[in-house]
Design a protein around this motif. Structure first.
Motif, PDB file in Angstrom:
ATOM      1  N   THR A   1       0.832  -1.209   0.000  1.00 41.19           N
ATOM      2  CA  THR A   1       0.000   0.000   0.000  1.00 41.19           C
ATOM      3  C   THR A   1       0.864   1.256   0.000  1.00 41.19           C
ATOM      4  N   SER A   2       2.068   1.138  -0.528  1.00 39.74           N
ATOM      5  CA  SER A   2       3.012   2.262  -0.486  1.00 39.74           C
ATOM      6  C   SER A   2       2.843   3.222  -1.654  1.00 39.74           C
ATOM      7  N   GLY A   3       1.749   3.094  -2.365  1.00 39.30           N
ATOM      8  CA  GLY A   3       1.528   3.952  -3.526  1.00 39.30           C
ATOM      9  C   GLY A   3       1.841   3.262  -4.830  1.00 39.30           C
ATOM     10  N   ASN A   4       2.281   2.009  -4.722  1.00 46.61           N
ATOM     11  CA  ASN A   4       2.608   1.238  -5.924  1.00 46.61           C
ATOM     12  C   ASN A   4       1.756  -0.021  -5.994  1.00 46.61           C
ATOM     13  N   THR A   5       0.495   0.127  -5.598  1.00 50.43           N
ATOM     14  CA  THR A   5      -0.400  -1.025  -5.585  1.00 50.43           C
ATOM     15  C   THR A   5      -0.722  -1.481  -7.001  1.00 50.43           C
ATOM     16  N   GLN A   6      -0.928  -2.763  -7.140  1.00 55.11           N
ATOM     17  CA  GLN A   6      -1.223  -3.346  -8.443  1.00 55.11           C
ATOM     18  C   GLN A   6      -2.713  -3.232  -8.739  1.00 55.11           C
ATOM     19  N   ASP A   7      -3.037  -2.873  -9.953  1.00 46.94           N
ATOM     20  CA  ASP A   7      -4.433  -2.768 -10.369  1.00 46.94           C
ATOM     21  C   ASP A   7      -5.065  -4.154 -10.343  1.00 46.94           C
ATOM     22  N   ALA A   8      -6.199  -4.267  -9.669  1.00 42.60           N
ATOM     23  CA  ALA A   8      -6.864  -5.571  -9.555  1.00 42.60           C
ATOM     24  C   ALA A   8      -7.220  -6.159 -10.914  1.00 42.60           C
ATOM     25  N   ASN A   9      -7.527  -5.289 -11.877  1.00 43.34           N
ATOM     26  CA  ASN A   9      -7.905  -5.770 -13.208  1.00 43.34           C
ATOM     27  C   ASN A   9      -6.738  -6.377 -13.971  1.00 43.34           C
ATOM     28  N   SER A  10      -5.525  -6.195 -13.462  1.00 43.58           N
ATOM     29  CA  SER A  10      -4.361  -6.775 -14.137  1.00 43.58           C
ATOM     30  C   SER A  10      -4.151  -8.235 -13.737  1.00 43.58           C
ATOM     31  N   LEU A  11      -4.983  -8.739 -12.827  1.00 49.23           N
ATOM     32  CA  LEU A  11      -4.899 -10.134 -12.391  1.00 49.23           C
ATOM     33  C   LEU A  11      -6.171 -10.868 -12.803  1.00 49.23           C
ATOM     34  N   PRO A  12      -6.179 -11.423 -14.000  1.00 48.69           N
ATOM     35  CA  PRO A  12      -7.381 -12.135 -14.461  1.00 48.69           C
ATOM     36  C   PRO A  12      -7.651 -13.369 -13.600  1.00 48.69           C
ATOM     37  N   ILE A  13      -8.891 -13.508 -13.156  1.00 45.12           N
ATOM     38  CA  ILE A  13      -9.298 -14.626 -12.315  1.00 45.12           C
ATOM     39  C   ILE A  13     -10.521 -15.293 -12.949  1.00 45.12           C
ATOM     40  N   PRO A  14     -10.494 -16.619 -13.106  1.00 40.99           N
ATOM     41  CA  PRO A  14     -11.669 -17.304 -13.667  1.00 40.99           C
ATOM     42  C   PRO A  14     -12.923 -16.988 -12.857  1.00 40.99           C
ATOM     43  N   LYS A  15     -14.017 -16.760 -13.532  1.00 37.12           N
ATOM     44  CA  LYS A  15     -15.251 -16.361 -12.837  1.00 37.12           C
ATOM     45  C   LYS A  15     -15.681 -17.401 -11.809  1.00 37.12           C
ATOM     46  N   LEU A  16     -15.520 -18.682 -12.127  1.00 39.62           N
ATOM     47  CA  LEU A  16     -15.922 -19.724 -11.190  1.00 39.62           C
ATOM     48  C   LEU A  16     -15.136 -19.598  -9.892  1.00 39.62           C
ATOM     49  N   ASP A  17     -13.824 -19.336  -9.990  1.00 40.06           N
ATOM     50  CA  ASP A  17     -13.000 -19.165  -8.795  1.00 40.06           C
ATOM     51  C   ASP A  17     -13.408 -17.914  -8.019  1.00 40.06           C
ATOM     52  N   ALA A  18     -13.668 -16.842  -8.750  1.00 38.10           N
ATOM     53  CA  ALA A  18     -14.079 -15.591  -8.110  1.00 38.10           C
ATOM     54  C   ALA A  18     -15.406 -15.773  -7.366  1.00 38.10           C
ATOM     55  N   ASP A  19     -16.335 -16.487  -7.988  1.00 41.46           N
ATOM     56  CA  ASP A  19     -17.639 -16.728  -7.360  1.00 41.46           C
ATOM     57  C   ASP A  19     -17.494 -17.567  -6.092  1.00 41.46           C
ATOM     58  N   LYS A  20     -16.655 -18.606  -6.158  1.00 42.92           N
ATOM     59  CA  LYS A  20     -16.459 -19.461  -4.984  1.00 42.92           C
ATOM     60  C   LYS A  20     -15.773 -18.698  -3.851  1.00 42.92           C
ATOM     61  N   ALA A  21     -14.810 -17.852  -4.211  1.00 39.68           N
ATOM     62  CA  ALA A  21     -14.122 -17.040  -3.203  1.00 39.68           C
ATOM     63  C   ALA A  21     -15.105 -16.078  -2.552  1.00 39.68           C
ATOM     64  N   PHE A  22     -15.963 -15.477  -3.364  1.00 43.78           N
ATOM     65  CA  PHE A  22     -16.957 -14.544  -2.821  1.00 43.78           C
ATOM     66  C   PHE A  22     -17.930 -15.276  -1.910  1.00 43.78           C
ATOM     67  N   ASP A  23     -18.362 -16.475  -2.319  1.00 43.16           N
ATOM     68  CA  ASP A  23     -19.288 -17.252  -1.482  1.00 43.16           C
ATOM     69  C   ASP A  23     -18.660 -17.560  -0.128  1.00 43.16           C
ATOM     70  N   ALA A  24     -17.374 -17.907  -0.126  1.00 42.95           N
ATOM     71  CA  ALA A  24     -16.685 -18.195   1.135  1.00 42.95           C
ATOM     72  C   ALA A  24     -16.566 -16.936   1.990  1.00 42.95           C
ATOM     73  N   ALA A  25     -16.358 -15.804   1.322  1.00 40.22           N
ATOM     74  CA  ALA A  25     -16.163 -14.533   2.031  1.00 40.22           C
ATOM     75  C   ALA A  25     -17.443 -14.021   2.687  1.00 40.22           C
ATOM     76  N   THR A  26     -18.589 -14.609   2.337  1.00 43.74           N
ATOM     77  CA  THR A  26     -19.843 -14.156   2.940  1.00 43.74           C
ATOM     78  C   THR A  26     -19.999 -14.626   4.384  1.00 43.74           C
ATOM     79  N   CYS A  27     -19.120 -15.507   4.847  1.00 44.68           N
ATOM     80  CA  CYS A  27     -19.163 -15.957   6.250  1.00 44.68           C
ATOM     81  C   CYS A  27     -19.058 -14.749   7.179  1.00 44.68           C
ATOM     82  N   ILE A  28     -19.989 -14.647   8.126  1.00 40.35           N
ATOM     83  CA  ILE A  28     -20.002 -13.503   9.044  1.00 40.35           C
ATOM     84  C   ILE A  28     -19.448 -13.862  10.418  1.00 40.35           C
TER      85      ILE A  28
END
Length: 250
Positions: free
Chosen positions: A134-161
């Protein structure tokens, strides 16, 4: 509705608790469960009695603090909801409702229906994070392509409260569903790969230190989870743990 409430009362973690009986009347079916408890507490305060202590914050199903064990079920008889989202239309006139705190060695009672779930915080601190520049040289998230299925599963796991319904429901008081959700959230994403080995080893080690039981694949945790966290995550965590164990530095 007129209801009979059997509520667990306990002064503190060291005191011996017991069930107390209360009556509430003219409860609307449109009230939430916590609103019904508010009515009871107002009644108790007006008669000079000690109100029932219960935890809550958002009342929107996103913080998990309202967790109660109602008629033998975590968060009550509805599915996919937290206690604050449970409505009184799930009950009937003249019902007797049993209300208890979540019970587990790692969740000591603070008072009445409030338990200390800081053990979850310590598990999270042990490895449930990623290191980001976070020193001002952060990488753009869009530069890291992630398969939608993986992104969806990660999001589902992240919904844990982190409410702890999985622990309260499990006959072994296991926290495997919670920990696996926090591990899976990062295991599926490239940002989480760097610390993957230490993360799963440290979080599982801390889980064991806290006194949670082992998973025996009963599946009750997934059924009672208000966010529907899948047992798939436990399988993924076991896989991550095995891989990390095999390459653990001596």
């Amino acid at each position: 509705m007129n209801l009979t409430l059997k509520i667990w009362r306990q002064k503190d973690a060291k005191a011996k608790g017991k069930m107390e009986t209360y009556k509430v009347t003219e409860i609307s079916e449109h009230m939430s469960f916590l609103e019904m408890l508010d009515v009871l507490n107002e009644q108790l305060i007006n008669t000079g009695q000690e109100p029932v202590a219960f935890d809550h914050d958002c009342r929107e199903g996103i913080c998990g603090m309202c967790s109660l064990y109602i008629n033998g079920e975590a968060h009550g008889p509805d599915r996919g909801v937290t206690t604050c989202q449970l409505h009184m239309r799930m009950f009937y006139n003249n019902d007797t409702i049993y209300i208890e705190p979540f019970r587990a060695k790692a969740f000591p009672v603070v008072k009445d229906l409030i338990v200390d779930r800081s053990s979850f915080d310590r598990i999270q601190h042990a490895g449930g994070f990623i290191s980001v520049n976070t020193s001002g040289n952060t990488q753009d998230a869009n530069s890291l392509p992630i398969p939608k299925l993986d992104a969806d599963k990660a999001f589902d796991a992240a919904t844990c409260i982190g409410c702890g319904a999985c622990v309260a429901t499990c006959k072994n008081a296991s926290a495997m569903l919670y920990v696996s959700a926090k591990v899976s959230q990062f295991a599926l994403l490239p940002q989480g790969k760097i610390e993957a080995k230490d993360r799963v080893l440290n979080m599982v080690e801390q889980m064991d230190k806290e006194g949670f039981g082992n998973c025996t694949n009963t599946g009750a945790c997934e059924v009672e989870c208000p966010k529907g966290i899948s047992l798939e995550n436990i399988a993924r965590m076991n896989s991550e743990y095995l891989k990390a164990s095999l390459v653990r530095e001596k």
